[in-house]
Design a protein around this motif. Structure first.
Motif, PDB file in Angstrom:
ATOM      1  N   LEU A  70       0.842  -1.213   0.000  1.00 34.11           N
ATOM      2  CA  LEU A  70       0.000   0.000   0.000  1.00 34.11           C
ATOM      3  C   LEU A  70       0.869   1.252   0.000  1.00 34.11           C
ATOM      4  CD1 LEU A  70      -2.752  -1.114   2.548  1.00 34.11           C
ATOM      5  CD2 LEU A  70      -3.095  -0.673   0.116  1.00 34.11           C
ATOM      6  N   ILE A  71       1.951   1.212   0.785  1.00 37.82           N
ATOM      7  CA  ILE A  71       2.863   2.362   0.829  1.00 37.82           C
ATOM      8  C   ILE A  71       3.452   2.598  -0.565  1.00 37.82           C
ATOM      9  CG2 ILE A  71       5.102   3.162   1.738  1.00 37.82           C
ATOM     10  CD1 ILE A  71       4.271   1.614   4.392  1.00 37.82           C
ATOM     11  N   ARG A  72       3.834   1.519  -1.256  1.00 38.66           N
ATOM     12  CA  ARG A  72       4.440   1.667  -2.587  1.00 38.66           C
ATOM     13  C   ARG A  72       3.436   2.202  -3.617  1.00 38.66           C
ATOM     14  NH1 ARG A  72       7.291  -2.747  -6.610  1.00 38.66           N
ATOM     15  NH2 ARG A  72       7.985  -1.170  -8.100  1.00 38.66           N
ATOM     16  N   VAL A  73       2.183   1.762  -3.545  1.00 37.06           N
ATOM     17  CA  VAL A  73       1.169   2.285  -4.480  1.00 37.06           C
ATOM     18  C   VAL A  73       1.110   3.805  -4.354  1.00 37.06           C
ATOM     19  CG1 VAL A  73      -1.276   2.314  -5.137  1.00 37.06           C
ATOM     20  CG2 VAL A  73      -0.227   0.170  -4.437  1.00 37.06           C
ATOM     21  N   GLY A  74       1.106   4.294  -3.123  1.00 39.06           N
ATOM     22  CA  GLY A  74       1.060   5.741  -2.887  1.00 39.06           C
ATOM     23  C   GLY A  74       2.320   6.433  -3.374  1.00 39.06           C
ATOM     24  N   GLU A  75       3.489   5.869  -3.027  1.00 37.30           N
ATOM     25  CA  GLU A  75       4.757   6.497  -3.426  1.00 37.30           C
ATOM     26  C   GLU A  75       4.866   6.621  -4.937  1.00 37.30           C
ATOM     27  OE1 GLU A  75       7.683   5.159   0.261  1.00 37.30           O
ATOM     28  OE2 GLU A  75       7.656   3.965  -1.576  1.00 37.30           O
ATOM     29  N   ASP A  76       4.375   5.622  -5.664  1.00 37.63           N
ATOM     30  CA  ASP A  76       4.451   5.642  -7.130  1.00 37.63           C
ATOM     31  C   ASP A  76       3.309   6.438  -7.761  1.00 37.63           C
ATOM     32  OD1 ASP A  76       6.654   4.071  -6.891  1.00 37.63           O
ATOM     33  OD2 ASP A  76       5.770   2.251  -7.730  1.00 37.63           O
ATOM     34  N   PRO A  80      -4.791   6.242  -8.700  1.00 44.02           N
ATOM     35  CA  PRO A  80      -5.831   6.372  -9.736  1.00 44.02           C
ATOM     36  C   PRO A  80      -5.828   5.186 -10.691  1.00 44.02           C
ATOM     37  CG  PRO A  80      -4.629   8.436  -9.493  1.00 44.02           C
ATOM     38  CD  PRO A  80      -3.889   7.408  -8.674  1.00 44.02           C
ATOM     39  N   LEU A  81      -4.649   4.704 -11.078  1.00 43.19           N
ATOM     40  CA  LEU A  81      -4.578   3.565 -12.001  1.00 43.19           C
ATOM     41  C   LEU A  81      -5.154   2.312 -11.348  1.00 43.19           C
ATOM     42  CD1 LEU A  81      -2.436   5.604 -13.127  1.00 43.19           C
ATOM     43  CD2 LEU A  81      -1.177   3.646 -13.958  1.00 43.19           C
ATOM     44  N   PHE A  82      -4.695   2.059 -10.137  1.00 42.35           N
ATOM     45  CA  PHE A  82      -5.101   0.840  -9.433  1.00 42.35           C
ATOM     46  C   PHE A  82      -6.623   0.816  -9.195  1.00 42.35           C
ATOM     47  CE2 PHE A  82      -6.228  -1.271  -5.519  1.00 42.35           C
ATOM     48  CZ  PHE A  82      -5.794  -2.557  -5.803  1.00 42.35           C
ATOM     49  N   LEU A  83      -7.157   1.924  -8.664  1.00 43.61           N
ATOM     50  CA  LEU A  83      -8.590   1.950  -8.334  1.00 43.61           C
ATOM     51  C   LEU A  83      -9.449   1.854  -9.590  1.00 43.61           C
ATOM     52  CD1 LEU A  83      -8.504   4.614  -5.503  1.00 43.61           C
ATOM     53  CD2 LEU A  83      -9.078   2.189  -5.245  1.00 43.61           C
ATOM     54  N   ASP A  84      -9.049   2.538 -10.669  1.00 42.89           N
ATOM     55  CA  ASP A  84      -9.856   2.504 -11.894  1.00 42.89           C
ATOM     56  C   ASP A  84      -9.838   1.116 -12.530  1.00 42.89           C
ATOM     57  OD1 ASP A  84     -10.333   5.123 -11.337  1.00 42.89           O
ATOM     58  OD2 ASP A  84      -9.201   5.950 -13.017  1.00 42.89           O
ATOM     59  N   VAL A  85      -8.779   0.355 -12.313  1.00 42.86           N
ATOM     60  CA  VAL A  85      -8.720  -0.996 -12.864  1.00 42.86           C
ATOM     61  C   VAL A  85      -9.551  -1.979 -12.031  1.00 42.86           C
ATOM     62  CG1 VAL A  85      -7.201  -2.998 -13.171  1.00 42.86           C
ATOM     63  CG2 VAL A  85      -6.553  -0.801 -14.133  1.00 42.86           C
ATOM     64  N   PRO A 202       0.496  -0.210 -16.735  1.00 44.57           N
ATOM     65  CA  PRO A 202       1.926  -0.168 -16.386  1.00 44.57           C
ATOM     66  C   PRO A 202       2.224  -1.271 -15.372  1.00 44.57           C
ATOM     67  CG  PRO A 202       0.972   2.031 -16.316  1.00 44.57           C
ATOM     68  CD  PRO A 202      -0.167   1.068 -16.501  1.00 44.57           C
ATOM     69  N   HIS A 203       3.222  -2.118 -15.670  1.00 46.78           N
ATOM     70  CA  HIS A 203       3.403  -3.288 -14.813  1.00 46.78           C
ATOM     71  C   HIS A 203       4.764  -3.324 -14.140  1.00 46.78           C
ATOM     72  CE1 HIS A 203       4.330  -4.131 -18.966  1.00 46.78           C
ATOM     73  NE2 HIS A 203       5.227  -4.985 -18.548  1.00 46.78           N
ATOM     74  N   ASP A 204       5.485  -2.191 -14.170  1.00 47.35           N
ATOM     75  CA  ASP A 204       6.776  -2.165 -13.482  1.00 47.35           C
ATOM     76  C   ASP A 204       6.662  -1.500 -12.106  1.00 47.35           C
ATOM     77  OD1 ASP A 204       6.221   0.338 -14.665  1.00 47.35           O
ATOM     78  OD2 ASP A 204       8.341   0.891 -14.623  1.00 47.35           O
ATOM     79  N   GLY A 205       5.429  -1.326 -11.624  1.00 48.85           N
ATOM     80  CA  GLY A 205       5.230  -0.714 -10.303  1.00 48.85           C
ATOM     81  C   GLY A 205       4.438  -1.637  -9.402  1.00 48.85           C
ATOM     82  N   ALA A 206       3.806  -1.031  -8.392  1.00 48.22           N
ATOM     83  CA  ALA A 206       3.115  -1.812  -7.371  1.00 48.22           C
ATOM     84  C   ALA A 206       1.944  -2.613  -7.945  1.00 48.22           C
ATOM     85  CB  ALA A 206       2.622  -0.872  -6.270  1.00 48.22           C
ATOM     86  N   THR A 207       1.170  -2.000  -8.872  1.00 48.16           N
ATOM     87  CA  THR A 207       0.026  -2.723  -9.445  1.00 48.16           C
ATOM     88  C   THR A 207       0.524  -3.946 -10.217  1.00 48.16           C
ATOM     89  OG1 THR A 207      -1.155  -0.638  -9.629  1.00 48.16           O
ATOM     90  CG2 THR A 207      -2.036  -2.473 -10.888  1.00 48.16           C
ATOM     91  N   GLY A 208       1.614  -3.754 -10.967  1.00 52.68           N
ATOM     92  CA  GLY A 208       2.205  -4.858 -11.719  1.00 52.68           C
ATOM     93  C   GLY A 208       2.716  -5.955 -10.801  1.00 52.68           C
ATOM     94  N   GLN A 209       3.255  -5.525  -9.650  1.00 55.65           N
ATOM     95  CA  GLN A 209       3.777  -6.482  -8.668  1.00 55.65           C
ATOM     96  C   GLN A 209       2.639  -7.393  -8.174  1.00 55.65           C
ATOM     97  OE1 GLN A 209       5.068  -4.349  -5.202  1.00 55.65           O
ATOM     98  NE2 GLN A 209       6.738  -5.787  -4.758  1.00 55.65           N
TER      99      GLN A 209
END
Ligand code: DHB
Ligand code: FE
Length: 284
Positions: A70-76, A80-85, A202-209
């Motif tokens: 959760l911390i990483r989603v915010g830092e990156d 908006p991307l995560f919630l809309d998906v 985008p899959h090189d961040g927290a959502t991709g993880q």
């Protein structure tokens, strides 16, 4: 000397930061705090999460992994991307449940208001060497009573044939593949554009993880985004997908509906493909 960035250099953190900035300037209806409503919705949301923790006997290692994630989603800037998906499609379903007109779908994180507009028809802004099959997208806006709505506005935005959105991936012209048509006196509109490609979130961040950890894929099917407005009517925010397109049946954002599938056909003059799609708006 470093080379100019291109759309292929897009990162989750860069795209996320742009989407977060756009969201923060977006105007929404002001809401007043209704304590009973907040207590009911937040209370039930926590209860649902508590149930999942019991059901799956979640461990402390997993609880800590959730916190770091959760911390990483915010830092990156990926909220908006995560919630809309993963969440928006249910809000859309609930909000538009009673509409008789055209089906809606999620807005997603990449809408920008204020794109260049023309009356009747337009060619979307695009690069001289814009890749992709040319597409003529046209139709009419009507009320649920069948009467044309001459004052309607149709906004279209979409990814390019490499799956990237202007203003969110680097190196693309400001309004690339974004435009607005003010319908003609019969409520008709036409856009000349190119067919978009499927889009990989985008899959090189927290959502991709998370997606990788779950063994899912990160794809959305190729889609056109639209907003249709007319005075005295509810606006519609929607997406259209291409018949037979990859990922129509496994959209990571769960935003495909049967009514939203279009089937463009080759044009008689050989200049790409064309399709007609009419919009029907509910009165206030
Ligand atoms: C996302 C991207 C989209 O193009 C879309 O329509 C919905 C969600 C995203 O990356 O979150
Ligand atoms: Fe999209």
């Amino acid at each position: 000397m470093t080379d100019q960035l291109t759309e292929f250099d897009a990162t989750a953190a860069g795209t996320g930061a742009n989407a977060t900035k756009m969201f923060q300037v977006k105007t929404r209806e002001a809401t007043t705090v209704d304590h009973a409503r907040v207590a009911a919705v937040a209370g039930d949301a926590f209860a649902a999460l508590h149930k999942v923790i019991h059901q799956h006997r979640v461990t402390y290692a997993e609880y800590d992994a959730l916190k770091s994630w959760l911390i990483r989603v915010g830092e990156d800037g990926e909220w908006p991307l995560f919630l809309d998906v993963f969440v928006e499609h249910v809000v859309e379903e609930v909000v538009n449940a009673d509409r008789a007109g055209s089906k809606g779908s999620i807005e997603g994180p990449f809408y920008i208001p204020g794109a260049p507009s023309e009356v009747g028809s337009t060619t979307l802004p695009m690069r001289d060497d814009e890749p992709g099959t040319p597409l003529l997208f046209q139709g009419q806006v009507r009320g649920v009573d069948g009467a044309p709505l001459p004052g309607a506005t149709v906004e279209l935005w979409h990814a390019d044939a490499n799956g990237f959105y202007s203003r969110f991936a680097p190196g693309l012209p400001e309004w690339n593949l974004r435009g607005v048509v003010l319908a003609d006196p019969e409520g008709r509109f036409a856009f000349r554009t190119v067919k978009p490609a499927p889009y990989q979130i985008p899959h090189d961040g927290a959502t991709g993880q998370l997606i990788e950890a779950a063994g899912w894929h990160a794809w959305r099917p190729a889609h056109l985004h639209l907003k249709v407005f007319a005075s005295g009517h509810h606006s519609v925010t929607t997406q259209l997908y291409f018949d037979g397109g990859d990922y129509n049946d496994s959209d990571i954002a769960s935003a495909v509906k049967p009514d939203l599938i279009i089937a463009p056909t080759p044009r008689a003059d050989g200049a790409g493909e064309e399709v007609t799609y009419d919009f029907v708006l509910d009165r206030f």
